[in-house]
Design a protein around this motif. Structure first.
Motif, PDB file in Angstrom:
ATOM      1  N   SER A  72       1.225  -9.005  98.885  1.00 32.97           N
ATOM      2  CA  SER A  72       1.006  -7.675  98.320  1.00 32.97           C
ATOM      3  C   SER A  72       0.720  -6.688  99.439  1.00 32.97           C
ATOM      4  O   SER A  72       0.402  -7.071 100.578  1.00 32.97           O
ATOM      5  CB  SER A  72      -0.182  -7.705  97.353  1.00 32.97           C
ATOM      6  N   ASP A  73       0.809  -5.395  99.122  1.00 24.73           N
ATOM      7  CA  ASP A  73       0.435  -4.382 100.109  1.00 24.73           C
ATOM      8  C   ASP A  73      -1.013  -4.579 100.545  1.00 24.73           C
ATOM      9  O   ASP A  73      -1.345  -4.394 101.720  1.00 24.73           O
ATOM     10  CB  ASP A  73       0.617  -2.978  99.533  1.00 24.73           C
ATOM     11  N   ILE A 225      -2.017   2.447 103.726  1.00 28.73           N
ATOM     12  CA  ILE A 225      -2.137   2.608 102.275  1.00 28.73           C
ATOM     13  C   ILE A 225      -1.177   3.650 101.714  1.00 28.73           C
ATOM     14  O   ILE A 225      -1.113   3.830 100.497  1.00 28.73           O
ATOM     15  CB  ILE A 225      -3.584   2.962 101.855  1.00 28.73           C
ATOM     16  N   GLU A 226      -0.428   4.314 102.577  1.00 24.30           N
ATOM     17  CA  GLU A 226       0.615   5.185 102.041  1.00 24.30           C
ATOM     18  C   GLU A 226       1.573   4.339 101.222  1.00 24.30           C
ATOM     19  O   GLU A 226       1.934   3.232 101.622  1.00 24.30           O
ATOM     20  CB  GLU A 226       1.358   5.888 103.184  1.00 24.30           C
ATOM     21  N   PRO A 227       1.980   4.815 100.058  1.00 26.57           N
ATOM     22  CA  PRO A 227       2.832   4.003  99.182  1.00 26.57           C
ATOM     23  C   PRO A 227       4.090   3.505  99.896  1.00 26.57           C
ATOM     24  O   PRO A 227       4.669   4.205 100.725  1.00 26.57           O
ATOM     25  CB  PRO A 227       3.185   4.970  98.035  1.00 26.57           C
ATOM     26  N   GLY A 228       4.471   2.267  99.559  1.00 20.39           N
ATOM     27  CA  GLY A 228       5.739   1.740 100.042  1.00 20.39           C
ATOM     28  C   GLY A 228       5.667   1.007 101.365  1.00 20.39           C
ATOM     29  O   GLY A 228       6.672   0.934 102.082  1.00 20.39           O
ATOM     30  N   GLU A 231       8.266  -1.740 101.607  1.00 20.28           N
ATOM     31  CA  GLU A 231       9.616  -1.196 101.694  1.00 20.28           C
ATOM     32  C   GLU A 231       9.878  -0.631 103.084  1.00 20.28           C
ATOM     33  O   GLU A 231      10.974  -0.786 103.645  1.00 20.28           O
ATOM     34  CB  GLU A 231       9.825  -0.117 100.632  1.00 20.28           C
ATOM     35  N   ARG A 232       8.882   0.020 103.666  1.00 20.17           N
ATOM     36  CA  ARG A 232       9.036   0.550 105.021  1.00 20.17           C
ATOM     37  C   ARG A 232       9.260  -0.587 106.013  1.00 20.17           C
ATOM     38  O   ARG A 232      10.106  -0.491 106.913  1.00 20.17           O
ATOM     39  CB  ARG A 232       7.808   1.379 105.429  1.00 20.17           C
TER      40      ARG A 232
END
Length: 239
Positions: A72-73, A225-228, A231-232
């Motif tokens: 998970s993130d 914690i920036e979204p994604g 994906e990045r």
């Protein structure tokens, strides 16, 4: 005992050797935990010099992205945060620290080198810090403290690969020498570390190293914690 990290203590010298050569010594969660425990122990066991090196063809390939797709993130954030805490423990150690680098080194592996007070490399060594390519800010202030703000900004903005000679020129490294010369360099660094008492050395380190630990951790957390995040990372790895 974690066999991903080899630990040897001789007198006041603690030698830590990354031992995951099949992954170019990439930083697994277990290896980071073992390193953190060993560095923390060195803060209290009379260590005067800590030596960091790696087995195999490379010192360290940085963060181990194996299995990141099922993490998970939050899991990834925790792993990056633990790396930052390890780097802080090295950077603010009250004793001398020596990194011996060789081969190709990336990301957090380069940050490990950067966190050490004395940084030596083999002539074949290469370095790259690509974290900002996927939006992760790790160790920026430490790099700026070592080589200057303008040089750090230019290097990180370009995600530039640089070799040992350039590393020496910009102040990232203190010396370039073949591995067969390293034992003598370790001996000389150990002798220099003994010139002051342990207490005097600790006071000198504390007075001459800017303490930006809270800001560094905050930078890392905000960037992670920036979204994604996954994906990045995924897009960066495709490139």
């Amino acid at each position: 005992m974690n066999d991903e990290l080899l630990i040897e203590r001789t007198g006041g010298i603690a030698s830590l050797t990354l031992n995951r050569p099949d992954t170019a010594n990439a930083l697994s969660a277990a290896l980071v935990d073992a390193l953190a425990a060993a560095v923390d122990a060195a803060h209290h066991d009379g260590t005067r010099l800590l030596v960091l090196q790696g087995k195999g063809h490379n010192f360290c390939a940085g963060f181990d992205f194996g299995g990141f797709e099922i993490a998970s993130d939050g899991d990834l954030l925790l792993r990056f945060a633990r790396i930052e805490i390890l780097l802080q423990s090295l950077y603010h150690a009250p004793f001398a620290t020596l990194a011996l680098a060789h081969g190709k080194n990336f990301g957090a592996g380069v940050d490990l080198i950067l966190a050490c007070g004395t940084r030596l490399a083999a002539p074949d060594a290469e370095f790259r810090m690509p974290g900002l390519r996927f939006g992760l800010q790790l160790g920026t202030r430490r790099l700026a403290a070592r080589i200057g703000g303008d040089a750090a900004r230019a290097l990180l903005a370009a995600s530039k690969t640089f070799g040992a000679e350039e590393g020496l020129r910009i102040g990232f490294l203190h010396d370039v020498a073949a591995p067969d010369a390293w034992p003598g360099l370790i001996s000389r660094t150990a002798a220099a570390a003994q010139r002051l008492t342990a207490a005097a050395a600790a006071r000198l380190h504390a007075a001459t190293i800017n303490d930006s630990r809270a800001a560094n951790l905050a930078d890392l957390v905000r960037s992670a914690i920036e979204p994604g995040l996954k994906e990045r990372i995924r897009e960066y790895r495709k490139g």
